[in-house]
Design a protein around this motif. Structure first.
Motif, PDB file in Angstrom:
ATOM      1  N   HIS A  25      42.253  40.442  33.372  1.00  0.00           N
ATOM      2  CA  HIS A  25      43.143  41.109  34.312  1.00  0.00           C
ATOM      3  C   HIS A  25      44.286  40.151  34.696  1.00  0.00           C
ATOM      4  CE1 HIS A  25      44.413  42.791  38.203  1.00  0.00           C
ATOM      5  NE2 HIS A  25      43.954  43.945  37.738  1.00  0.00           N
ATOM      6  N   PRO A  26      45.486  40.683  34.998  1.00  0.00           N
ATOM      7  CA  PRO A  26      46.617  39.811  35.347  1.00  0.00           C
ATOM      8  C   PRO A  26      46.309  38.758  36.421  1.00  0.00           C
ATOM      9  CG  PRO A  26      47.395  42.042  35.063  1.00  0.00           C
ATOM     10  CD  PRO A  26      45.907  42.096  34.901  1.00  0.00           C
ATOM     11  N   HIS A  27      45.484  39.090  37.408  1.00  0.00           N
ATOM     12  CA  HIS A  27      45.195  38.088  38.448  1.00  0.00           C
ATOM     13  C   HIS A  27      44.377  36.938  37.898  1.00  0.00           C
ATOM     14  CE1 HIS A  27      45.534  41.696  41.310  1.00  0.00           C
ATOM     15  NE2 HIS A  27      46.705  41.235  40.972  1.00  0.00           N
ATOM     16  N   ASP A  28      43.475  37.267  36.987  1.00  0.00           N
ATOM     17  CA  ASP A  28      42.695  36.202  36.356  1.00  0.00           C
ATOM     18  C   ASP A  28      43.597  35.349  35.470  1.00  0.00           C
ATOM     19  OD1 ASP A  28      40.225  37.113  37.492  1.00  0.00           O
ATOM     20  OD2 ASP A  28      40.258  38.763  36.059  1.00  0.00           O
TER      21      ASP A  28
ATOM     22  N   ALA B  18      51.541  37.918  39.124  1.00  0.00           N
ATOM     23  CA  ALA B  18      50.645  38.969  38.644  1.00  0.00           C
ATOM     24  C   ALA B  18      50.602  40.079  39.672  1.00  0.00           C
ATOM     25  CB  ALA B  18      49.245  38.409  38.449  1.00  0.00           C
ATOM     26  N   GLY B  19      50.539  41.318  39.214  1.00  0.00           N
ATOM     27  CA  GLY B  19      50.426  42.426  40.144  1.00  0.00           C
ATOM     28  C   GLY B  19      51.311  43.581  39.745  1.00  0.00           C
ATOM     29  N   HIS B  20      51.713  44.368  40.760  1.00  0.00           N
ATOM     30  CA  HIS B  20      52.512  45.561  40.443  1.00  0.00           C
ATOM     31  C   HIS B  20      54.006  45.303  40.607  1.00  0.00           C
ATOM     32  CE1 HIS B  20      52.716  45.906  44.745  1.00  0.00           C
ATOM     33  NE2 HIS B  20      51.435  46.179  44.854  1.00  0.00           N
TER      34      HIS B  20
ATOM     35  N   GLN C 259      55.186  50.139  41.997  1.00  0.00           N
ATOM     36  CA  GLN C 259      53.976  50.923  41.697  1.00  0.00           C
ATOM     37  C   GLN C 259      54.268  52.176  40.864  1.00  0.00           C
ATOM     38  OE1 GLN C 259      51.991  51.376  45.493  1.00  0.00           O
ATOM     39  NE2 GLN C 259      51.143  49.313  45.413  1.00  0.00           N
TER      40      GLN C 259
ATOM     41  N   SER D  18      47.776  49.092  35.726  1.00  0.00           N
ATOM     42  CA  SER D  18      47.683  48.922  37.168  1.00  0.00           C
ATOM     43  C   SER D  18      48.437  47.672  37.607  1.00  0.00           C
ATOM     44  CB  SER D  18      46.228  48.854  37.614  1.00  0.00           C
ATOM     45  OG  SER D  18      45.560  47.848  36.904  1.00  0.00           O
TER      46      SER D  18
ATOM     47  N   PHE E 246      37.774  34.721  28.279  1.00  0.00           N
ATOM     48  CA  PHE E 246      37.399  36.127  28.415  1.00  0.00           C
ATOM     49  C   PHE E 246      36.887  36.742  27.117  1.00  0.00           C
ATOM     50  CE2 PHE E 246      39.310  35.601  32.439  1.00  0.00           C
ATOM     51  CZ  PHE E 246      38.725  36.567  33.238  1.00  0.00           C
TER      52      PHE E 246
ATOM     53  N   ASN F 141      31.840  41.329  34.881  1.00  0.00           N
ATOM     54  CA  ASN F 141      33.188  41.848  34.654  1.00  0.00           C
ATOM     55  C   ASN F 141      33.218  42.711  33.397  1.00  0.00           C
ATOM     56  OD1 ASN F 141      36.128  42.042  34.683  1.00  0.00           O
ATOM     57  ND2 ASN F 141      36.095  40.530  33.039  1.00  0.00           N
ATOM     58  N   LYS F 142      32.538  42.226  32.385  1.00  0.00           N
ATOM     59  CA  LYS F 142      32.562  42.932  31.103  1.00  0.00           C
ATOM     60  C   LYS F 142      31.757  44.225  31.176  1.00  0.00           C
ATOM     61  CE  LYS F 142      33.494  41.097  26.628  1.00  0.00           C
ATOM     62  NZ  LYS F 142      33.448  39.887  25.819  1.00  0.00           N
TER      63      LYS F 142
ATOM     64  N   PRO G 240      46.519  45.883  49.069  1.00  0.00           N
ATOM     65  CA  PRO G 240      47.914  46.279  48.881  1.00  0.00           C
ATOM     66  C   PRO G 240      48.783  45.157  48.314  1.00  0.00           C
ATOM     67  CG  PRO G 240      47.413  46.043  51.220  1.00  0.00           C
ATOM     68  CD  PRO G 240      46.125  45.891  50.483  1.00  0.00           C
ATOM     69  N   LEU G 241      48.359  43.916  48.459  1.00  0.00           N
ATOM     70  CA  LEU G 241      49.170  42.814  47.949  1.00  0.00           C
ATOM     71  C   LEU G 241      49.135  42.742  46.433  1.00  0.00           C
ATOM     72  CD1 LEU G 241      48.554  39.908  50.447  1.00  0.00           C
ATOM     73  CD2 LEU G 241      50.463  41.498  50.302  1.00  0.00           C
ATOM     74  N   CYS G 242      47.963  42.980  45.847  1.00  0.00           N
ATOM     75  CA  CYS G 242      47.878  42.804  44.401  1.00  0.00           C
ATOM     76  C   CYS G 242      47.587  44.106  43.678  1.00  0.00           C
ATOM     77  CB  CYS G 242      46.835  41.759  44.041  1.00  0.00           C
ATOM     78  SG  CYS G 242      45.177  42.250  44.468  1.00  0.00           S
ATOM     79  N   GLY G 243      47.215  45.158  44.405  1.00  0.00           N
ATOM     80  CA  GLY G 243      47.012  46.448  43.753  1.00  0.00           C
ATOM     81  C   GLY G 243      45.600  46.697  43.265  1.00  0.00           C
ATOM     82  N   ASP G 244      44.655  45.782  43.590  1.00  0.00           N
ATOM     83  CA  ASP G 244      43.264  46.049  43.213  1.00  0.00           C
ATOM     84  C   ASP G 244      42.773  47.295  43.945  1.00  0.00           C
ATOM     85  OD1 ASP G 244      43.075  43.916  41.563  1.00  0.00           O
ATOM     86  OD2 ASP G 244      41.845  42.676  42.877  1.00  0.00           O
TER      87      ASP G 244
ATOM     88  N   ASP H 176      39.058  49.064  39.630  1.00  0.00           N
ATOM     89  CA  ASP H 176      40.212  48.806  38.765  1.00  0.00           C
ATOM     90  C   ASP H 176      40.855  47.538  39.318  1.00  0.00           C
ATOM     91  OD1 ASP H 176      42.523  48.734  37.335  1.00  0.00           O
ATOM     92  OD2 ASP H 176      43.382  50.572  38.173  1.00  0.00           O
ATOM     93  N   GLY H 177      40.462  46.414  38.746  1.00  0.00           N
ATOM     94  CA  GLY H 177      40.963  45.159  39.302  1.00  0.00           C
ATOM     95  C   GLY H 177      40.558  43.974  38.455  1.00  0.00           C
ATOM     96  N   CYS H 178      40.651  42.800  39.043  1.00  0.00           N
ATOM     97  CA  CYS H 178      40.425  41.566  38.302  1.00  0.00           C
ATOM     98  C   CYS H 178      38.926  41.297  38.127  1.00  0.00           C
ATOM     99  CB  CYS H 178      41.067  40.402  39.042  1.00  0.00           C
ATOM    100  SG  CYS H 178      40.325  40.121  40.657  1.00  0.00           S
ATOM    101  N   ALA H 179      38.618  40.251  37.378  1.00  0.00           N
ATOM    102  CA  ALA H 179      37.220  39.902  37.091  1.00  0.00           C
ATOM    103  C   ALA H 179      36.442  39.625  38.367  1.00  0.00           C
ATOM    104  CB  ALA H 179      37.176  38.670  36.175  1.00  0.00           C
ATOM    105  N   ILE H 180      37.097  38.992  39.330  1.00  0.00           N
ATOM    106  CA  ILE H 180      36.402  38.632  40.570  1.00  0.00           C
ATOM    107  C   ILE H 180      36.029  39.892  41.359  1.00  0.00           C
ATOM    108  CG2 ILE H 180      36.537  37.267  42.705  1.00  0.00           C
ATOM    109  CD1 ILE H 180      36.630  35.665  39.999  1.00  0.00           C
TER     110      ILE H 180
ATOM    111  N   ARG I 205      42.246  34.151  45.973  1.00  0.00           N
ATOM    112  CA  ARG I 205      41.368  35.103  45.309  1.00  0.00           C
ATOM    113  C   ARG I 205      40.191  35.566  46.172  1.00  0.00           C
ATOM    114  NH1 ARG I 205      42.157  35.101  39.948  1.00  0.00           N
ATOM    115  NH2 ARG I 205      41.248  37.159  40.149  1.00  0.00           N
TER     116      ARG I 205
END
Lengths: 406, 149
Positions: free
Chosen positions: A342-345, A359-361, A365, A374, A404, B16-17, B37-41, B62-66, B125
């Motif tokens: 994911h972009p944040h990772d 990373a992000g939108h 949006q 996303s 990954f 995550n997988k 709202p900051l990152c869109g997760d 719908d978001g990052c691995a964490i 994070r």
């Protein structure tokens, strides 16, 4: 022409280490770094020249007023405005759009009227229009974009009709780097007498801007994306429009006579600059403009197009990576997604290698939704970046794939 | 920079997988969306519970691995637990991730969540890791939305 090393030495932050690695700054679309000349100019102004403007008869105040007015002239010349009075200093591109939406849009728009924007707008060029649309009964209509991230010109033409009363769109996309055919679009809109605002936040740091040649009614940008200080921005507006617009905010400096029976307002630009402005910001912006003028747009564009080509080629060769935004004309911005990461990772892992990306939108949006993602990772470059840094990014992205298991 | 291996441990990458319990629960008695709202997760937690028991839970992220791993681990930890126990786990996890004192790793108590302690070293994070837990709390309280802001 200055060589790469000289240019880099003029930006003190580029020497910095982050997480034990040399900083690779690829977040220029968020904000650009500042050359020593700008930092020193602001520091000198505050140490030696600071005073309020337009109201003092003392030496420092008169000189500060002169410096502020010279900054206005410098900006006018920089974007080729017809007169200095067409340049209004604001906090940034966002405030400039809000000013136009409120002061110009509110009187112009009525129930059923349409405001054209595009699907690739930054939230700053969507939300102010939605707020005005809610107040006036007008509607915000998005122009479609293609899968490559270009404006769909057929849809653009199809969306123009007798209800279209305003158009506001981005000159260069912050999320994709697309350079829009602004001049042609403005020409089309003006042939129907539709006022046009162009959001130049991402354009001014990459290419020469000539507002008279573009033919737009309003042009907005932020100083901090042009190697100048933050909290400082510019609204260009055609004088015949500005002179008819009511004030946006009330306060000192924007009035002729104040009484409890009624107040009269000054002509633009002062009418739109209530209160003490960002004087050191204006002085710093002028220095930033001097800096890019000295470097020259031809040189800047040459460096940036070779960086873009090299980075596009390198990143395209990573199998798990997909570049988002493949417009024919782009500034050096690469947005991408990766198969498993994911972009944040991606951004966290790149940061561990000293590489700063976003990373992000990207405050876009609706664009992300249109493209079916996303979020993306965005590496945005400037003329002070170098090929070696792209190689480091490439290496780091391969490391992301390894973690990954792509 | 703290060591990346603290963040991207095998357990996290595995969740995550293949997130556990990611199919939205149907039927459910409550649900809440989690938004950063900051990152869109974005994620949705569904719960099926009685007054005293959390029978089943799902978390679709719908978001990052964490954020995906945290939601997945959460579902495995709280499913079938008494509500009082779930509430205690929510509080403990918040403390684990955001408390002032550096927590001791206790695999018996913390289970797979211990793998997320590494996120404390990556301040940007931490909200990714807490989002699912905030949403679970909201779903149990009958709120339909949780936000990190």
């Amino acid at each position: 022409m200055k060589d790469e090393e000289t240019i880099r030495s003029e930006f003190p932050i580029l020497d910095k280490e982050v997480n034990g690695k040399s900083l690779v700054y690829f977040d220029n679309a968020a904000t650009t770094q500042k050359p020593k000349a700008v930092i020193n100019r602001i520091s000198n102004f505050l140490s030696e020249e600071n005073a309020n403007i337009h109201r003092g008869v003392h030496h420092l105040s008169m000189n500060a007023t002169k410096a502020y007015d010279e900054a206005r002239s410098c900006v006018a010349k920089f974007i080729n405005a017809e007169s200095d009075n067409e340049i209004i200093f604001v906090r940034g591109a966002t405030e400039a759009i809000n000013l136009v939406a409120n002061s110009f849009g509110k009187n112009l728009l009525d129930t059923g009227d349409e405001i054209l924007v595009t699907e690739m707008e930054h939230h700053a060029n969507i939300v102010p229009w939605q707020l005005i649309a809610n107040k006036t009964g007008a509607k915000v209509i998005p122009i479609a974009i293609t899968d490559d991230g270009e404006i769909d010109l057929k849809d653009f033409e199809a969306k123009i009709n007798e209800r279209t009363k305003m158009a506001a769109f981005v000159h260069v996309s912050n999320a994709l780097g697309t350079v829009n055919p602004a001049k042609e679009m403005i020409h089309k809109l003006k042939s129907k007498n539709i006022p046009v605002l162009l959001d130049g936040a991402q354009a001014v740091g990459h290419q020469a801007v000539n507002v008279q040649e573009l033919g737009c009614d309003f042009y907005v940008f932020s100083s901090h994306k042009l190697f100048g200080p933050d909290g400082m921005g510019v609204l260009y507006g055609k004088h015949n429009l500005l002179s008819k617009m009511p004030p946006y905010q009330g306060g000192g400096d924007m009035i002729e006579v104040v009484s409890f029976e009624g107040t009269t307002f000054r002509e633009p630009p002062e009418r739109f600059e209530a209160g003490t402005p960002n004087i050191s910001g204006a002085v710093g912006l002028k220095e930033a403009i001097n800096y890019v003028n000295e470097l020259g747009w031809e040189n800047i564009e040459k460096i940036e197009s070779s960086l873009l080509n090299y980075a596009t080629e390198k990143l395209s060769s990573i199998p798990s990576l997909k570049i988002i935004g493949k417009a024919k004309r782009k500034v050096p911005v690469l947005s991408f997604t990766m198969e498993s990461a994911h972009p944040h990772d991606v951004a966290t892992i790149l940061d561990s290698k000293g590489i700063a990306v976003r990373a992000g939108h990207h405050c876009a949006q609706p664009l992300m939704k249109r493209l079916g993602v996303s979020a993306t990772t965005r590496a945005s470059m400037s003329f002070y970046n170098k090929v070696d840094e792209i190689d480091q990014l490439d290496e780091a992205l391969k490391y992301v794939s390894k973690i990954f298991g792509d | 920079m703290e060591d990346l291996s603290d963040l991207y441990q095998e357990i996290i990458l595995s969740h995550n997988k293949r997130p556990r319990n990611s199919d939205p629960l149907d039927p459910s008695t409550g649900q809440a969306d989690g938004n950063n709202p900051l990152c869109g997760d974005k994620l949705t937690v569904h719960v099926r519970n009685t007054e005293s028991l959390l029978e089943a839970v799902s978390c679709d992220t719908d978001g990052c691995a964490i954020s995906r791993a945290s939601g997945s681990i959460m579902t495995t930890m709280v499913e079938g637990k008494l509500i009082t126990e779930v509430e205690r786990l929510i509080e403990e996890t918040k403390l684990l991730l955001t408390g002032e004192d550096e927590p001791e790793v206790d695999l018996v108590q913390q289970g797979d969540m211990a793998a997320l302690i590494g996120v404390r070293k990556f301040p940007a994070r931490i909200k990714c890791a807490t989002l699912a837990w905030h949403a679970l709390e909201a779903a149990l309280r009958g709120n339909d939305e949780a936000s990190t802001e």
